[in-house]
Design a protein around this motif. Structure first.
Motif, mmCIF file in Angstrom:
data_model
loop_
_atom_site.group_PDB
_atom_site.id
_atom_site.type_symbol
_atom_site.label_atom_id
_atom_site.label_comp_id
_atom_site.label_asym_id
_atom_site.label_seq_id
_atom_site.Cartn_x
_atom_site.Cartn_y
_atom_site.Cartn_z
ATOM 1 N N LYS A 182 0.925 -1.174 0.060
ATOM 2 C CA LYS A 182 -0.031 -0.044 -0.009
ATOM 3 C C LYS A 182 0.857 1.082 0.008
ATOM 4 O O LYS A 182 1.804 1.387 0.586
ATOM 5 N N TYR A 191 -2.538 3.630 -3.589
ATOM 6 C CA TYR A 191 -2.216 2.379 -4.275
ATOM 7 C C TYR A 191 -2.599 1.387 -3.241
ATOM 8 O O TYR A 191 -1.968 1.281 -2.071
ATOM 9 N N ASP A 192 -3.130 0.244 -3.808
ATOM 10 C CA ASP A 192 -3.220 -0.946 -3.169
ATOM 11 C C ASP A 192 -3.131 -2.038 -3.936
ATOM 12 O O ASP A 192 -4.098 -2.404 -4.765
ATOM 13 N N SER A 193 -2.065 -2.892 -3.849
ATOM 14 C CA SER A 193 -1.728 -3.891 -4.632
ATOM 15 C C SER A 193 -2.797 -5.357 -4.370
ATOM 16 O O SER A 193 -3.042 -5.925 -5.374
ATOM 17 N N VAL A 202 4.215 -1.416 -10.748
ATOM 18 C CA VAL A 202 3.600 -0.701 -10.035
ATOM 19 C C VAL A 202 4.322 0.742 -10.459
ATOM 20 O O VAL A 202 5.461 0.889 -10.520
ATOM 21 N N VAL A 204 3.213 4.710 -9.477
ATOM 22 C CA VAL A 204 2.274 5.565 -8.948
ATOM 23 C C VAL A 204 2.709 6.978 -8.944
ATOM 24 O O VAL A 204 4.001 7.458 -8.762
#
Length: 230
Positions: A182, A191-193, A202, A204
């Motif tokens: 996160k 962002y939360d994977s 990823v 961001v």
């Protein structure tokens, strides 16, 4: 600040004397070859009413109703420079970013005195790929095992984003999925994977944030070559 356009590249092989070519597409899961037919026509290019002519051999083509043109020719016609990064297979139009390895950015706070991202190492993910300057959570790493962790970093407009790959580490996370990442910008979740079951990119953007917090939850997770974008 100029807008930054990043285009993942295609490796193209043209067949001389014909309108059929083969291109290689790359995804997170696999690579594949596909042969397609295109229509190559004389295309006229105008930028602000001024005609621009591409160099010989750089003609565009039409495929499924979309016109494809040489990106360097178009960019330079618009007065923008073009940078090619062969390592990441990326094209940058305009200003190219600088990538600062996470290990080189000192956290303002972390779960321990050393920082969860202070000591990168080589790890092997579930696909068998090896990565240097990376981190493994829920397994042996450097002097010991790292489980959940939090690292907070000052941004203050110096960094505009964060980029990494997440993947289950070999054996420990490949069957049931791995932990999650996160990312918070000024305490807002950006962002939360979720549980990571396959290699995932990823990228961001948190331009303008004063601080950024990274949170790792659960084991079996590999954080691969992470870096801040400047």
């Amino acid at each position: 600040m100029k807008k930054l356009l990043i285009v993942t590249s295609y490796l193209v092989f043209f067949v001389l004397g014909g309108l059929t070519f083969t291109y290689l597409t790359t995804t997170e899961a696999a690579s594949s070859l596909k042969k397609i037919s295109v229509f190559q026509e004389a295309i006229n290019y105008y930028v602000d009413k001024v005609e621009k002519v591409p160099a010989e051999g750089q003609s565009g083509f039409i495929y499924k109703g979309t016109t494809y043109v040489p990106i360097r020719f178009i960019s330079e016609s618009l007065g923008e420079k073009v940078t090619w990064d062969g390592k990441t297979k990326s094209i940058y139009i305009g200003d190219a970013p600088k990538f600062i390895p996470l290990k080189d950015v000192k956290p303002i706070s972390s779960e321990d005195d050393f920082g969860i991202f202070s000591n990168p190492a080589e790890i092997v993910i579930s696909t068998g790929e090896r990565f240097e300057q990376s981190y493994q959570f829920g397994g042996r790493h450097g002097a010991g095992a790292i489980q959940d962790g939090t690292g907070e970093y000052s941004s203050n407009g110096k960094y505009i984003g964060f980029e990494t790959y997440l993947a289950p580490v070999k054996k420990s996370g490949e069957k049931y999925g791995a932990g999650s990442l996160k990312i918070y910008a000024d305490d807002e979740l950006v962002y939360d994977s979720g549980s990571t079951k396959e290699k995932t990119k990823v990228n961001v953007n948190f331009e303008g944030a004063s601080k950024v917090r990274l949170e790792i939850v659960g084991g079996g997770l590999g954080v691969l070559d992470p870096h801040f974008i400047q």
